[in-house]
Design an enzyme around this catalytic site. Structure first.
Site, short mmCIF file in Angstrom:
data_model
loop_
_atom_site.label_atom_id
_atom_site.label_comp_id
_atom_site.label_asym_id
_atom_site.label_seq_id
_atom_site.Cartn_x
_atom_site.Cartn_y
_atom_site.Cartn_z
N GLU A 1 1.37 48.30 -7.15
CA GLU A 1 1.12 47.29 -8.19
C GLU A 1 0.77 47.99 -9.49
OE1 GLU A 1 -1.77 44.45 -6.80
OE2 GLU A 1 -0.61 43.97 -5.02
N HIS B 1 -0.56 39.21 -7.87
CA HIS B 1 -1.89 39.36 -7.27
C HIS B 1 -2.88 38.34 -7.85
CE1 HIS B 1 -4.46 42.54 -5.04
NE2 HIS B 1 -5.03 41.36 -4.96
N ARG C 1 -2.79 42.07 1.43
CA ARG C 1 -2.67 43.35 0.74
C ARG C 1 -1.26 43.88 0.86
NH1 ARG C 1 -6.32 42.52 -1.69
NH2 ARG C 1 -8.28 43.59 -2.02
P1 NAD Z 1 -12.09 38.62 7.05
O1 NAD Z 1 -12.70 39.94 7.36
O2 NAD Z 1 -12.96 37.40 7.07
O3 NAD Z 1 -10.86 38.33 8.03
C1 NAD Z 1 -9.94 39.32 8.39
C2 NAD Z 1 -9.51 39.03 9.82
O4 NAD Z 1 -8.50 39.96 10.18
C3 NAD Z 1 -10.67 39.21 10.84
O5 NAD Z 1 -10.85 38.03 11.61
C4 NAD Z 1 -10.21 40.38 11.69
O6 NAD Z 1 -10.60 40.26 13.04
C5 NAD Z 1 -8.70 40.31 11.54
N1 NAD Z 1 -8.03 41.57 11.82
C6 NAD Z 1 -8.42 42.82 11.53
N2 NAD Z 1 -7.51 43.72 11.96
C7 NAD Z 1 -6.52 43.00 12.55
C8 NAD Z 1 -5.31 43.35 13.19
N3 NAD Z 1 -4.93 44.63 13.33
N4 NAD Z 1 -4.53 42.35 13.67
C9 NAD Z 1 -4.88 41.05 13.54
N5 NAD Z 1 -6.04 40.66 12.96
C10 NAD Z 1 -6.84 41.62 12.47
O7 NAD Z 1 -11.41 38.79 5.63
P2 NAD Z 1 -10.94 37.62 4.65
O8 NAD Z 1 -12.06 37.29 3.72
O9 NAD Z 1 -10.29 36.55 5.44
O10 NAD Z 1 -9.84 38.39 3.78
C11 NAD Z 1 -8.63 38.84 4.37
C12 NAD Z 1 -7.90 39.76 3.42
O11 NAD Z 1 -7.47 39.00 2.28
C13 NAD Z 1 -8.80 40.84 2.78
O12 NAD Z 1 -8.93 41.96 3.57
C14 NAD Z 1 -8.10 41.15 1.49
O13 NAD Z 1 -7.27 42.27 1.65
C15 NAD Z 1 -7.24 39.91 1.23
N6 NAD Z 1 -7.58 39.28 -0.05
C16 NAD Z 1 -6.60 39.13 -0.98
C17 NAD Z 1 -6.88 38.55 -2.22
C18 NAD Z 1 -5.80 38.36 -3.25
O14 NAD Z 1 -6.10 38.32 -4.42
N7 NAD Z 1 -4.54 38.20 -2.87
C19 NAD Z 1 -8.17 38.14 -2.51
C20 NAD Z 1 -9.16 38.27 -1.53
C21 NAD Z 1 -8.85 38.84 -0.31
#
Ligand code: NAD
Length: 302
Positions: free
Chosen positions: A258, A276, A229
């Site tokens: 964005e 994105h 993000r």
């Molecule tokens: P997820 O919840 O499975 O994994 C997120 C991880 O981050 C978790 O293991 C959590 O413990 C960790 N975390 C939370 N806060 C933290 C911190 N302060 N420091 C370190 N680690 C921390 O989520 P996911 O499915 O892996 O997705 C991750 C992110 O990817 C989403 O939140 C979303 O913003 C982003 N995403 C982006 C796109 C895109 O189009 N670019 C698409 C889907 C998801």
């Protein structure tokens, strides 16, 4: 049951909804228009384009469910929704593979200057020596977040012979051990990683988690990737860090504002970007739409 779809979702998901509910698709509503019409609906399905804030939720007299066709729910006031008894549902698994593949695409593109070389050739040039790259084999990838996407990125990076380390205070040593990933602290990761990638949600804790001080800690030859993000990396600090050779470059799919068409980062040669596109594959869009449609219907049917 009346459901509003306020951002475009794949037809497969629309069909699932249409078979079971009365749906309206209105993908260009302003915030004011949304506040005006939301009172007619039991459910709303959004992607990242619609902001479901307190005003929208308060106006949703019969609103029971907000479905986010995707992962991040940072465009929804989840706290207020919970307070009002409105369920917020997302489709977290549907785009995991697409986002992790996109991360690998950016990683390799950055390591080998592929986007820059492509632009140069299309400009009629043959600049073979300008685009000397580096192997990722044997290099260290540091991931912030070892959840769904972080874990899939780790597996793919390991397949390329990379050593993967992670900072994620909320996952168990056991899970990291199964993935063959070393858990470490933030500073140690920044000091050791050749590539730093983000797979954390945008929260108060992760907002600008990488800023001037962190760039000072990173290796001068390192590359930072953000397919999570905008807002996790402080973009002003990133621009300065690259200009002052604190790090080598960046690969960004997401931005603080964005569409990021005016971002000063676009002017830097060593910054490669995509608009994105992380979850923009046919498979992810279909998976996301079907998943959110079924979950929203389940929630409405109680
Ligand atoms: P997820 O919840 O499975 O994994 C997120 C991880 O981050 C978790 O293991 C959590 O413990 C960790 N975390 C939370 N806060 C933290 C911190 N302060 N420091 C370190 N680690 C921390 O989520 P996911 O499915 O892996 O997705 C991750 C992110 O990817 C989403 O939140 C979303 O913003 C982003 N995403 C982006 C796109 C895109 O189009 N670019 C698409 C889907 C998801």
């Amino acid at each position: 049951m009346k459901i509003l779809i306020s951002d475009r979702i794949d037809d497969e998901g629309v069909e699932v909804l249409r078979e079971n509910a009365d749906i309206d698709i209105e993908t260009s509503l302003s915030h004011e228009e949304l506040v005006e019409v939301i009172g007619r609906y039991d459910g709303i399905i959004v992607r990242s384009g619609t902001t479901v804030d307190e005003e929208v939720l308060m106006a949703g007299d019969r609103l029971k469910v907000v479905g986010r066709a995707g992962v991040g729910v940072d465009n929804i006031d989840v706290e207020k929704a919970t307070e009002l008894g409105i369920i917020v549902i997302n489709a977290p698994e549907a785009s995991t593979i697409s986002v992790s593949e996109h991360t690998m695409g950016l990683l390799l593109s950055a390591a080998r200057n592929i986007p820059q070389a492509n632009m140069s050739m299309k400009d009629g040039k043959w600049e073979k020596s300008r685009f000397l790259g580096e192997e990722v084999y044997g290099k260290t990838l540091g991931t912030f977040g070892l959840g769904r996407i972080g874990a899939e990125v780790a597996k793919r990076a390991q397949a390329f012979g990379m050593n993967v380390i992670a900072f994620d205070p909320y996952i168990s040593q056991e899970k990291a051990g199964e993935l063959g990933v070393e858990i470490t602290d933030k500073n140690n990761l920044l000091e050791r990683a050749d590539f730093v990638t983000f797979h954390v949600p945008l929260t108060d804790e992760t907002h600008h988690m990488i800023s001037t001080e962190e760039f000072e800690t990173m290796k001068p030859n390192s590359i930072i990737l953000n397919v999570a993000r905008g807002g996790i990396i402080d973009e002003k600090a990133l621009e300065k860090a690259i200009k002052n050779n604190k790090i080598r470059g960046a690969a960004l799919d997401v931005f603080e504002a964005e569409p990021a068409t005016k971002s000063p980062l676009l002017k830097l040669d060593s910054v490669i970007t995509t608009p994105h596109l992380g979850a923009s594959t046919e498979e992810a869009q279909e998976n996301v739409a079907i998943s959110i449609a079924s979950h929203v219907l389940e929630a409405l049917e109680g």
